[in-house]
Design a protein around this motif. Structure first.
Motif: not given
Length: 789
Positions: A175, A239, A280, A301, A304, A308, A311-312, A323-325, A327
């Protein structure tokens, strides 16, 4: 009303089974039909077979025996070995001559040519070997003649099986970190469009549209379908698309793509246009905690990262801000304006976004009563002795508990009347809208022989089906030869050519290249997910029967019932048909694989509950089989002899994350459950067949060695050479073990070659000291004392 289920867990803390009553944990009950059938008049408990050390000289090949006697100037022993071999070769030649004379009376065409070629080869090797043995006795060019004898009597067609149960864990550290101020939101690159026929298509990803329509009708209207998925389908950690819509429904679990596919196709079944959307998204830290059940943002994290792609962690001045990912969710074209789908469901339809996978989970606690029988207590005591040798992994004594405290995630149901007006998170970009699951997202499995791929399929389409591998006659002439013999083990292997055939349901996939019956082939199994491709290589024997069993996180009740039905049908066939027919053996070994995984799944989930662990099996693959033995003459396979059932859990990718962030608990969990699954490999066939053969698995062999007083040795890269020099095992095994040690693994090894019944070999564990994931391996030793027989 909740149903109470009487459960038997075949293992709990290192093979100690217990019986408990629970209102929440379920497992399907397997009736052991073969065992009942075989043992109706014999209910005695099978006693374990003790291990015996096999001295090095008993494992010597003919070449090693002759060379040792020659170099030691032991003429008496050398002469005795040579005379014994001459007597054996004469008896073998006499038997082959009689068999050849009988075959010559009926064989013609290509079969007769094969017989003549076989006779020619045998006569040449017989003459050379007798002459060479006499030369060795007389001291004539000893080394060269020993080589001739070895070349003529040794088979290059030996099969070496490694019954491994590897557990690999998904990388939870992949991540990225991004500063909150650096986020740039891009405009959507995938604009919406009006519904098309493809938004109602039921031909992709669905192999039984009628069954799906029936499910949709039973669930109700589109809003009830959405709420059912939202409140009943659990999130799982992987995933890509592993299950597809139907298996996601039957197993009540899946990731974002598979839950979106379930919603899309159920809505299409109601004649509602629906499609997939990928983009995203951003979520807050609190949303991440609700989504994962983690107690802190760092643990969230890690979850996640597994669930996904791309992921960030979004970092702010005070730590993780969100978080950002990447999706996936769904869009449906529904009459939304009438009370947001809750009214008369009429009026103008619009596209609305729906994400049933974004849900809150809460942790539920439950206490179970544990009970043990004497056999289980004895098993546990034996395992305790072994794990005491791992002080780094086990800090405290392990005891059998009277109470089992479970903690496991459940969905926090929200019985919303209205469909949501928007997605519950921030959408940064929409990268694409599409109408069927992407091929690149699908997990697939391919099977090939000697570099020829003959079968490939998404794993979701294999639900409820056995993948069986058998061998069929390559031509009508080959079939006629096999039909002449009442017993399969009486067929002259050198006369028959066969082709491997993969059967899935009613479909058959045959290889183009044929081989002689009894040939050892390399079977490759390629497992692809969106993280890469893993290739598994197994040696298989032409004429034997195998099945590949898949576990996509849990063996569902329907799969269990189907396996039991097929098993009963196969058991009934055994009374009227030949035991070694491919269809009967295929059902038997396929059932065994499901039985194995059902036990593994149950104990893995139950043990996860006692350790506050969120667990998912990404994919498990086990090869079960009935493998014949080969009978050779002058280095050539002459016939197949009765063999053994076996199971090899060859692939096991999973994720286990402690929700409190304690990685030491995860390491302990991975190692212990791996030990239990290894033990199941030895238990399965003993239970199903009632066989008095020893239970063979890495854990069983190590336990038998401990009872014999043989202590395991521990290796790392630092001490591997010194420790292996003191081990009484073959050099090729040492080479493999050293390779694992040099890769950073901790090796736990039985330092002797042992015999347990007909099995001869050793066992070792190669464990990743960071994750606790391990390879549980057996290495057979073929005694390599080749003679003419």
């Amino acid at each position: 009303m909740k149903n109470k289920h009487f459960l038997k867990a075949a293992a709990f803390v290192l093979a100690a089974a217990f019986v408990c009553t629970s209102s929440s944990v379920t497992a399907w009950n397997i009736k052991k039909d073969i065992s009942d059938n075989n043992n109706s008049n014999n209910k005695e408990t099978v006693q374990p077979i003790a291990a015996e050390i096999v001295p090095e000289e008993e494992r010597w090949s003919v070449k090693e025996q002759l060379t040792y006697a020659s170099k030691g100037n032991d003429d008496t022993k050398l002469t005795l070995i040579c005379n014994n071999l001459i007597d054996e070769l004469n008896e073998t030649k006499k038997s082959i001559d009689a068999e050849s004379a009988e075959i010559a009376q009926w064989a013609d065409g290509e079969i007769l040519e094969r017989q003549k070629q076989y006779e020619k080869t045998i006569n040449e090797k017989y003459t050379q070997s007798i002459q060479a043995l006499n030369n060795v006795k007389n001291g004539i060019d000893t080394d060269a003649n020993i080589d001739i004898i070895s070349d003529n009597l040794s088979s290059d067609n030996e099969i070496s099986c490694a019954y491994a149960a590897p557990r690999t864990v998904a990388d939870t550290s992949v991540i990225e970190t991004i500063d909150e101020a650096a986020i740039r939101v891009q405009a959507s690159s995938a604009p919406s469009y009006d519904p098309t026929e493809k938004d109602l298509d039921m031909t992709n990803d669905i192999f039984d549209a009628d069954a799906f329509r029936q499910i949709a009708d039973e669930l109700g209207d589109f809003d009830e379908i959405y709420r059912f998925i939202k409140n009943n389908i659990k999130n799982e950690m992987y995933t890509g698309s592993k299950k597809g819509p139907l298996l996601t429904f039957y197993q009540l679990g899946g990731n974002d793509i598979d839950q979106a596919s379930l919603l899309v196709y159920l809505l299409r079944s109601k004649n509602i246009p629906a499609r997939f959307v990928r983009g995203t998204v951003r979520i807050t830290t609190q949303q991440a905690l609700d989504l994962t059940g983690a107690s802190d943002a760092e643990t969230a994290s890690r979850i996640i990262a597994v669930c996904y792609k791309n992921s960030q962690k979004i970092m702010g001045n005070e730590g993780i801000k969100g978080f950002r990912f990447e999706h996936t969710w769904a869009e449906a074209y529904i009459p939304y304006t009438d009370y947001r789908g809750a009214g008369s469901k009429s009026g103008e339809s619009v596209w609305i976004p729906l994400d049933p996978s974004f849900k809150k989970i809460v942790m539920k606690e439950e206490t179970l009563n544990a009970k043990y029988n004497q056999e289980q207590i004895d098993q546990f005591s034996g395992m305790q002795e072994m794990i005491k040798e791992s002080p780094d992994t086990y800090k405290d004594d392990i005891v059998l508990p009277d109470k089992i405290n479970l903690r496991y995630p459940v969905i926090s149901n929200r019985n919303e009347i209205y469909l949501p007006s928007s997605l519950p998170y921030t959408v940064d970009t929409v990268s694409e809208r599409y109408t069927a699951i992407k091929s690149a997202d699908k997990q697939t499995i391919s099977i090939g022989f000697n570099d020829e791929t003959i079968f490939s399929s998404p794993v979701a389409e294999l639900y409820g089906q056995y993948i069986s591998i058998a061998y069929e006659p390559a031509s009508e002439s080959d079939k006629e030869v096999m039909d002449r013999y009442e017993k399969f083990t009486s067929v002259p292997a050198y006369l028959v050519r066969v082709v491997p055939v993969v059967t899935v349901g009613t479909k058959r996939y045959a290889a183009e290249e044929s081989c002689t019956l009894g040939t050892v082939q390399q079977m490759s199994t390629r497992i692809k997910d969106d993280t890469g491709t893993t290739v598994l290589y197994d040696q298989v024997l032409a004429g034997s029967v195998y099945a590949i069993n898949l576990d996509l996180n849990v063996i569902s009740t329907i799969e269990g019932e189907l396996a039991e039905y097929q098993m009963k049908a196969a058991a009934e066939k055994r009374g009227t048909e030949k035991l070694f027919t491919a269809d009967v053996l295929g059902e038997v070994i396929g059932y065994a694989g499901r039985y194995y995984f059902s036990l593994c799944d149950f104990q893995d989930q139950l043990y996860a509950g006692t350790n506050n662990i969120l667990y998912s099996r990404h994919l498990g693959a086990a090869i079960t089989g009935y493998q014949f033995q080969i009978s050779t003459a002058f280095g050539t396979v002459r016939s197949l002899d009765p063999g053994n059932f076996y199971i090899d859990a060859s692939y096991n990718k999973s994720t286990a994350i402690n929700l409190d962030g304690d990685t030491s608990i995860e390491r302990k969990y991975n190692f212990e459950t791996g030990l239990i699954e290894s033990r199941f490999e030895g238990d399965i066939w003993a239970e199903l067949t009632g066989s008095d053969q020893p239970r063979i698995s890495t854990v069983h062999v190590m336990t038998a060695a401990a009872e014999k007083g043989i202590e395991p040795v521990y290796l790392t890269a630092a001490n591997a050479d010194a420790v292996l020099d003191e081990c009484n095992i073959d050099s090729y095994i040492k080479t493999d073990i050293k390779g694992f040690a040099n890769s950073g693994n901790l090796i736990i090894l039985v330092p002797e070659i042992l015999s347990m019944g007909d099995w001869v070999g050793t066992a070792y564990i190669a464990m990743d000291p960071v994750t606790g994931a391990a390879l549980y391996d057996l290495r057979r030793n073929s005694r390599r004392c080749f003679t003419g027989l």
